[in-house]
Design a protein around this motif. Structure first.
Motif, mmCIF file in Angstrom:
data_model
loop_
_atom_site.group_PDB
_atom_site.id
_atom_site.type_symbol
_atom_site.label_atom_id
_atom_site.label_comp_id
_atom_site.label_asym_id
_atom_site.label_seq_id
_atom_site.Cartn_x
_atom_site.Cartn_y
_atom_site.Cartn_z
ATOM 1 N N GLY A 81 0.826 -1.117 0.017
ATOM 2 C CA GLY A 81 -0.174 0.083 0.155
ATOM 3 C C GLY A 81 0.948 1.223 -0.001
ATOM 4 O O GLY A 81 1.848 1.285 0.314
ATOM 5 N N PHE A 82 0.348 2.437 -0.371
ATOM 6 C CA PHE A 82 1.083 3.763 -0.513
ATOM 7 C C PHE A 82 -0.096 4.862 -0.110
ATOM 8 O O PHE A 82 -1.137 4.688 -0.917
ATOM 9 N N ALA A 83 0.080 5.510 0.867
ATOM 10 C CA ALA A 83 -1.003 6.599 1.137
ATOM 11 C C ALA A 83 0.226 7.782 1.696
ATOM 12 O O ALA A 83 0.388 7.652 2.907
ATOM 13 N N LEU A 84 0.291 8.783 0.909
ATOM 14 C CA LEU A 84 1.245 9.891 1.588
ATOM 15 C C LEU A 84 0.481 10.872 2.390
ATOM 16 O O LEU A 84 -0.872 11.124 1.881
ATOM 17 N N GLY A 85 0.781 11.370 3.399
ATOM 18 C CA GLY A 85 0.155 12.721 3.820
ATOM 19 C C GLY A 85 0.440 13.736 3.255
ATOM 20 O O GLY A 85 0.732 13.581 1.909
ATOM 21 N N PRO A 86 0.207 14.805 3.751
ATOM 22 C CA PRO A 86 0.240 16.092 2.754
ATOM 23 C C PRO A 86 1.792 16.257 2.426
ATOM 24 O O PRO A 86 2.626 15.989 2.883
ATOM 25 N N ARG A 104 2.670 17.551 -12.935
ATOM 26 C CA ARG A 104 2.225 16.341 -13.414
ATOM 27 C C ARG A 104 2.603 15.218 -12.235
ATOM 28 O O ARG A 104 1.712 14.378 -11.637
ATOM 29 N N TYR A 105 3.643 15.613 -11.969
ATOM 30 C CA TYR A 105 4.643 14.446 -10.997
ATOM 31 C C TYR A 105 3.874 14.715 -9.587
ATOM 32 O O TYR A 105 3.537 13.645 -8.948
ATOM 33 N N PHE A 106 3.794 15.777 -9.054
ATOM 34 C CA PHE A 106 3.280 16.072 -7.732
ATOM 35 C C PHE A 106 1.864 15.407 -7.669
ATOM 36 O O PHE A 106 1.156 15.005 -6.834
ATOM 37 N N GLN A 107 0.844 15.597 -8.798
ATOM 38 C CA GLN A 107 -0.443 15.148 -8.731
ATOM 39 C C GLN A 107 -0.354 13.622 -9.015
ATOM 40 O O GLN A 107 -1.233 12.969 -7.869
ATOM 41 N N ALA A 108 0.611 13.003 -9.549
ATOM 42 C CA ALA A 108 0.501 11.515 -9.515
ATOM 43 C C ALA A 108 0.970 10.873 -8.176
ATOM 44 O O ALA A 108 0.418 9.947 -7.789
ATOM 45 N N LEU A 109 1.946 11.608 -7.482
ATOM 46 C CA LEU A 109 2.524 11.104 -6.255
ATOM 47 C C LEU A 109 1.451 11.276 -5.425
ATOM 48 O O LEU A 109 1.281 10.292 -4.374
ATOM 49 N N ILE A 124 5.315 3.372 -8.156
ATOM 50 C CA ILE A 124 4.404 3.879 -7.607
ATOM 51 C C ILE A 124 3.446 3.848 -8.357
ATOM 52 O O ILE A 124 3.202 4.377 -9.215
ATOM 53 N N GLN A 125 2.412 3.239 -7.886
ATOM 54 C CA GLN A 125 0.907 2.912 -8.568
ATOM 55 C C GLN A 125 -0.127 3.930 -8.122
ATOM 56 O O GLN A 125 -0.234 4.210 -6.992
ATOM 57 N N GLY A 126 -0.898 3.994 -9.286
ATOM 58 C CA GLY A 126 -2.178 4.941 -8.880
ATOM 59 C C GLY A 126 -2.859 5.079 -10.319
ATOM 60 O O GLY A 126 -2.522 4.468 -11.222
ATOM 61 N N PRO A 127 -3.545 6.243 -10.493
ATOM 62 C CA PRO A 127 -4.007 6.506 -11.635
ATOM 63 C C PRO A 127 -2.976 6.946 -12.638
ATOM 64 O O PRO A 127 -3.314 6.395 -13.890
ATOM 65 N N THR A 128 -1.757 7.313 -12.372
ATOM 66 C CA THR A 128 -0.899 7.544 -13.243
ATOM 67 C C THR A 128 0.186 6.844 -12.572
ATOM 68 O O THR A 128 0.967 7.167 -11.390
#
Length: 139
Positions: A81-86, A104-109, A124-128
């Motif tokens: 799992g991967f869930a960044l705080g602010p 684009r990078y900050f949005q994907a991260l 690092i997985q997600g929508p992007t």
């Protein structure tokens, strides 16, 4: 006689490359190596500039530098799992292609929800998807 210098050179090169490899963390159940990575892909696009870096700390937190700004964030999930705080960033102006990549990078991260390390590649997985190799970002 020429074999000894060649063997010594090969050994020295191997040690030098090993110093660039991320280290395996002491986090139980995690196979995500800590250390420095460089972004090589964002979504289906390559990042040939290699100007985005990410460091994974032993506690799972991340930090790095994008084309213009530095950033950091706590990681609040156990791998995979991967869930960044602010995401905390510096506020340098960033325009043009560098600004587009950084945004684009900050949005994907920020939207990422998974992390894997396989075959020397960190994803690092997600929508992007964000794809990294071990190493340092280029200035």
């Amino acid at each position: 006689m020429t074999r000894i210098p060649m063997i010594s050179a090969a050994f020295a090169a191997t040690l030098g490359l090993a110093a660039c490899e991320p280290a395996t963390p002491d986090v139980p159940g995690s196979n995500i190596p800590t250390g420095a990575y460089v972004l090589v892909g964002i979504g289906s696009d390559t990042v040939p500039q290699r100007n985005v870096g990410l460091t994974i700390e032993a506690d799972g937190s991340v930090s790095g530098r994008a084309p213009c700004n530095s950033y950091s964030a706590a990681q609040n999930a156990e791998p995979p799992g991967f869930a960044l705080g602010p995401l905390v960033t510096t506020k340098m102006a960033c325009s043009g292609r560098a600004g587009e990549l950084e945004s684009r990078y900050f949005q994907a991260l920020s939207a990422a929800d998974g992390i894997t390390f396989q075959g020397g590649v960190l994803t690092i997985q997600g929508p992007t998807y964000l794809t990294y190799e071990p190493g340092q970002r280029k200035d």
